[in-house]
Design a protein around this motif. Structure first.
Motif, PDB file in Angstrom:
ATOM      1  N   ARG A 142     -17.661 -17.407   8.181  1.00 44.77           N
ATOM      2  CA  ARG A 142     -17.624 -17.517   9.639  1.00 44.77           C
ATOM      3  C   ARG A 142     -18.468 -18.696  10.111  1.00 44.77           C
ATOM      4  NH1 ARG A 142     -18.163 -11.677  10.125  1.00 44.77           N
ATOM      5  NH2 ARG A 142     -20.120 -11.888  11.268  1.00 44.77           N
ATOM      6  N   TYR A 167     -20.607  -8.944   2.438  1.00 49.07           N
ATOM      7  CA  TYR A 167     -21.093  -9.251   3.773  1.00 49.07           C
ATOM      8  C   TYR A 167     -21.568 -10.712   3.873  1.00 49.07           C
ATOM      9  CZ  TYR A 167     -23.609  -8.815   8.152  1.00 49.07           C
ATOM     10  OH  TYR A 167     -24.048  -8.995   9.426  1.00 49.07           O
ATOM     11  N   ILE A 206     -27.551 -16.850   9.405  1.00 47.52           N
ATOM     12  CA  ILE A 206     -28.436 -15.739   9.095  1.00 47.52           C
ATOM     13  C   ILE A 206     -28.666 -14.805  10.278  1.00 47.52           C
ATOM     14  CG2 ILE A 206     -30.740 -16.645   9.653  1.00 47.52           C
ATOM     15  CD1 ILE A 206     -31.582 -15.914   6.817  1.00 47.52           C
ATOM     16  N   GLY A 207     -28.436 -15.299  11.498  1.00 46.06           N
ATOM     17  CA  GLY A 207     -28.669 -14.491  12.700  1.00 46.06           C
ATOM     18  C   GLY A 207     -27.928 -13.162  12.687  1.00 46.06           C
ATOM     19  N   PRO A 208     -26.629 -13.181  12.362  1.00 41.86           N
ATOM     20  CA  PRO A 208     -25.896 -11.914  12.339  1.00 41.86           C
ATOM     21  C   PRO A 208     -26.526 -10.883  11.407  1.00 41.86           C
ATOM     22  CG  PRO A 208     -24.376 -13.749  12.306  1.00 41.86           C
ATOM     23  CD  PRO A 208     -25.754 -14.332  12.179  1.00 41.86           C
ATOM     24  N   ALA A 251     -16.487 -21.783   9.619  1.00 38.09           N
ATOM     25  CA  ALA A 251     -15.414 -21.843  10.623  1.00 38.09           C
ATOM     26  C   ALA A 251     -15.966 -22.296  11.969  1.00 38.09           C
ATOM     27  CB  ALA A 251     -14.740 -20.472  10.747  1.00 38.09           C
ATOM     28  N   ALA A 252     -17.152 -21.813  12.277  1.00 36.38           N
ATOM     29  CA  ALA A 252     -17.750 -22.159  13.568  1.00 36.38           C
ATOM     30  C   ALA A 252     -18.065 -23.652  13.652  1.00 36.38           C
ATOM     31  CB  ALA A 252     -19.004 -21.340  13.803  1.00 36.38           C
ATOM     32  N   PHE A 253     -18.366 -24.236  12.497  1.00 40.57           N
ATOM     33  CA  PHE A 253     -18.733 -25.654  12.495  1.00 40.57           C
ATOM     34  C   PHE A 253     -17.618 -26.563  11.956  1.00 40.57           C
ATOM     35  CE2 PHE A 253     -22.783 -23.755  13.139  1.00 40.57           C
ATOM     36  CZ  PHE A 253     -23.502 -24.698  13.859  1.00 40.57           C
ATOM     37  N   GLU A 311     -29.106 -20.488  12.050  1.00 41.78           N
ATOM     38  CA  GLU A 311     -29.087 -19.234  12.811  1.00 41.78           C
ATOM     39  C   GLU A 311     -27.683 -18.653  12.916  1.00 41.78           C
ATOM     40  OE1 GLU A 311     -29.465 -21.076  17.367  1.00 41.78           O
ATOM     41  OE2 GLU A 311     -31.210 -20.732  16.141  1.00 41.78           O
ATOM     42  N   THR A 312     -26.685 -19.491  12.843  1.00 41.97           N
ATOM     43  CA  THR A 312     -25.325 -18.949  12.815  1.00 41.97           C
ATOM     44  C   THR A 312     -25.075 -18.206  11.509  1.00 41.97           C
ATOM     45  OG1 THR A 312     -24.550 -20.780  14.189  1.00 41.97           O
ATOM     46  CG2 THR A 312     -22.878 -19.519  13.015  1.00 41.97           C
TER      47      THR A 312
END
Lengths: 199, 199, 199, 199
Positions: C191, C184, C166-168, C194-196, C163-164
């Motif tokens: 990102r 994109y 594909i959610g955006p 980077a988040a993980f 979800e991180t």
DNA sequence: TATTAATCGAGACGGTACGTCGAGTCTTTAC
DNA sequence: GTAAAGACTCGACGTACCGTCTCGATTAATA
């Protein structure tokens, strides 16, 4: 279109009109007319009673008034045939209406159909066309014969005659609401001839 | 509350019925009847046209049908007086209806009021009561005189006579929609008498 | 009938499914999705556009939602192959969606299919199954490798990651409606990593 | 318009909007959204449940989608105040959505409202406007501060950030339908900051 | 080659919902 | 107390669509 063309032309695909549904709708229409009159008449009510969809109703009738007229005309029997006597021939023209009004609540059905014919253009057309074919045209023939025999005046007008014959019936059905006694149509025919009698 | 009290103390608080509003409502009613007939007649429409609130309408009329009959009867003039000749006396009974139908779209107003009288009980009562007072009762008097003079048969029935006189008019107004020529009422009266003539 | 019989005897008589019709229906479905969205989507409309009968549509799809998802998935190209770099491998998982959304009005097709998947059980099943096969499962493999190399944290959860990633994209397609700029999907993959990221 | 004008201007006549009815309609709307989703959502159903007339519904809402969005936004509580820590301030922006989704079937209400916002222009406007005021604008402020302190990169884009923050939530609510575990919003805020972290 | 079964288009059917309008009642404000 | 304005519930309007059905016509494998 000729028979030839009708045969060569590709026949329509898909189902045909359901006669069951048509009959149920007309019966439901009559019930609705009896119970609710013209202003209170509701297509939704007919659909509910007749277990039909409104779509089906609107598919087959140009207007609800036309449907009401159809429902009423279906009640009016064919006139008696083989009558020779002029008074009886004239009586026979309105006797079916009298008969329809007398059976059950036929009274209300005729009444409401008449209002539908007044308020709704399609319904009016249907009603007047029926009246022309079933009453006015035959009446003209009989009266022409009677005028030739000097039974009625030569200056008779078909519309005057028609309304003298049938007008009283409308008054009885619509306004005074009185019962139709036996021989009512005969009395109307007799009075009409008296009104137009020669001399 | 006694008549005494009514006259002395309470002096009815608040304003009286607005005649302006009443007139506007009746005029709006007639316009609505002309444009929309009976089934399409709408109280909201009358309120809009007459710049009145629906509350006011419902306060003063028991039903919208009764309002329609009122609006129509207001169009019908008083009958001519001082007539002696029996045929003219009879003619005078229906002449006001003919007159009302001929002015402007009075035709439609009468027609719609008649339907209102058929569909709506209050309206029917009002209509029949008017007919009784203005036409049926006077007609009975004239015909009784004529029967006494052996001009018409002794077995005449007032309802038969009434419908013979006025029925043709309904047919013309409601169904055939033809124009009313000059002297129409006189012709009706004459034909009615002929229909009931002695011998 | 047993499985045996089903395999040996019946040999299915008659014509097979018409591919022409199927393609026309799916194309018509996409047009309908673009023009009317999900709530306004109409099977009758698809039948009209695709010159197909509703019977044919209902014969081949369990629900209209499923048909919408089929129509949308047909737009999504196969992912690029032969990519080695982890970020590019992740990017490749969502790039096809981005691509489909960018062509013509693909935007609307994806959007409507997503709504169909939410509202309709069969459609949802189809959609989630596609997502599982094409995105979630491959993503899990890549991330497992990266976790082994300590590129991402060891406590990663596949659904959080999915979800991180594909959610955006959903937010952009469904809500903000903004354009998808070049690169994109790559930005999303970056990102997400980077988040993980470990540490 | 100034207070002065408001006083001199003639005050509107007639009754005011019924708050009872409004509340019943919104509650019925939520029930309908929960049970029928977006495509199956029916105004008739809302009217039946809420003992309201469709007229009243259409009087006060420009579209049924807008009504759905109103019904959903009414579920979302005010964000916590007095928070200082940046991560908590960001968390507070989406926590209300998480909270609304967790209570009862709030899940379905949010989901259906989101679809309404996609399919219906008025609803979309309402939804985006709420998002702008409640989430996007405050988020921009916090992120600007963090960028000034070099906590996040200087090339951050508010829309990228917003969708990174909230996009995963949409995926969870709309597609994977998984449960929202405790601290879900905080995890989202943390991951978003990590994705945009400086260096 | 003739038979036969599955497929296709067209479209009628009973229903449900659409968005609008009117009925009759009630409430608020003004006079 | 009367009036205008207008909100309220209820139900009908005429139209569109749903999912099922029946009808002829067509097509391809089987006999």
């Amino acid at each position: 279109m000729s028979e030839q063309e009708a045969k060569t032309k590709p026949r329509r695909q898909g189902p045909k009109r359901s006669e069951t549904s048509k009959a149920a709708i007309l019966e439901a229409t009559r019930e609705e007319m009896i119970e609710n009159g013209w202003r209170g008449f509701s297509v939704d009510g007919v659909a509910r009673r007749g277990r039909a969809s409104k779509q089906t109703i609107y598919r087959w009738w140009p207007s609800i008034g036309a449907m009401c007229v159809d429902a009423a005309l279906a009640l009016i029997p064919d006139p008696p045939t083989g009558v020779r006597d002029p008074v009886e021939r004239i009586t026979a023209l309105i006797l079916p209406i009298e008969a329809a009004a007398r059976i059950g609540s036929g009274h209300y059905v005729i009444r409401t159909a008449l209002m539908a014919a007044i308020d709704d253009e399609d319904a009016g057309e249907k009603w007047r066309s029926w009246l022309q074919t079933q009453v006015r045209a035959p009446l003209r023939m009989v009266l022409a014969e009677l005028a030739a025999k000097h039974v009625i005046r030569r200056d008779w007008d078909i519309d005057d005659a028609l309304e003298t014959l049938i007008g009283p019936l409308w008054h009885r059905l619509l306004i005074s609401r009185g019962p139709l006694r036996e021989g009512y149509s005969l009395a109307l025919a007799t009075r009409m001839l008296a009104a137009f009698a020669d001399e």
